[in-house]
Design an enzyme around this catalytic site. Sequence first.
Site, PDB file in Angstrom:
ATOM      1  CD  GLU A   1      10.510  -3.347  21.910  1.00 52.10           C
ATOM      2  OE1 GLU A   1      11.783  -2.668  21.857  1.00 52.10           O
ATOM      3  OE2 GLU A   1      10.392  -4.459  21.132  1.00 52.10           O
TER       4      GLU A   1
ATOM      5  CB  CYS B   1      15.376  -3.891  21.002  1.00 55.01           C
ATOM      6  SG  CYS B   1      14.062  -5.268  21.025  1.00 55.01           S
TER       7      CYS B   1
END
Length: 491
Positions: free
Chosen positions: A258, A292
Amino acid sequence: MDASGTIAFLHDSTWHGKVFDGDWIAAHGGSQPIIEPATGDTLGATGLADAHDVARAALAARAAQRGWAAMDYKQRAQIFRKAAALLEQHGDELAAWIARETGGILPKAQLEVREATAHLHEAAAMLTQPQGQLLAAPHGQFSMARRVPHGVVGVISPFNFPLILSIRSIAPALAMGNAVVHKPDLQTPVTGGVIIARIFEAAGLPKGVLHVLPGGADAGEALCSHPAIAMVSFTGSTAVGRRVAELAGRTLKKVSLELGGKNSLVILDDADPDIAAANVAWGAYLHQGQICMASGRILLQRGIAAAVTERLLAKASTLPVGDPMSGTVALGPLINGRQVERLHGIVQDSIAAGARLLAGGRHDGRFYQPTVLDGVTPGMRCFEEELFGPVASITVFDSDADAIALASDTEGCLALGVISPSLARAMHIVNHVPCGHAHVNDQTVLAEVHAPFGGSGTSGNGGRHGGPADWDEFSQWQWLTIKSEAPRYPF
């Protein structure tokens, strides 16, 4: 001790200068101080793991894993529930640690405790969910596909939401019967590692099943390379993710990545300007933009651009920045001086390339002011690069097709947001922009424990965390057949 005179759950005599293997032990790599980003104060010291520590942990975890997987499922579920109860019981103390170590405001820290608790309850629930499927088979025989553990799972987590982004992998991996070797970021070893070790230690997790090893790049590379580790779950930058995949590929490990990316928040011209500006500010400035799925591109349709920008400027000019433990600020510090320099370089280079600085663009040490850049176009650094700082980067577009083209102009995207009362228009954009998750009438910073979460393109390798995706990531299929007696073959 705390103010009431009781011994703190994270009393540092337990873990100071040590790593965790079921007991708190000295690390082969020594120790390293933990620095509070807002003040520069030393909060304590963590053990500093090296490749030797990782190798020892990997072998110990492999030895402990089978006994853990064989433990009665009710006993294992109870460990997760007790760990969740400990997080809740000590929530105020742990949230203060998160705020101090990460530089995030206290409500963000409290959110981490709540969400980490939810992940533990989800892990407990996994143990009573169906773990396979019955397949077609001849009469008198059984054929099934069942989920089995990988063995040892390595977890590498980042600094920004260290408790959540660690436990979202550790908890389901353990629930599936794996042992775990975890390397939290050295900037947040307590909130990304020590808290988790302490709650599982106190909850009765068998020794050797969880190892917590704060360390640098050498420890991370060792974790990715060691043959006893069957899978690596990594959350972090795309550049490091490529290195993780390269190293893990040499021993054919499963890898779940990720990674970073460029996320767009699209505001169509029929949106409410006040609501739109609030979404922009939240998506761009929450936790100083160090998320993120932060809204890295603010795409405003021309007819509403001026109204939204005006309201955003009013917010940027009034959001207070300072020590998060003061309780009076909306933004804390960036995590380190390198990130300040990098972010400021992106802002200055973009201005030199033609972007207009409308607010912010300055900092006092690690405290970067909420910034608004207008007139941003493809090719500018603030359009192309992940910012990881409190910068709203505005690009104006004309048609819905332009919005699709701009939002799609990236190699990797975790999240997309589209704000418009016209669901048909919004869904048309969503359906044409590659992304890991999309949100109509919301900004991009969203995650829930039961929802699959991950990115597309260079924001990930197709892996997901959360809900049904945890079964896909942290276990593997095994085909099992059962016959009442062995057949007599002709050979």
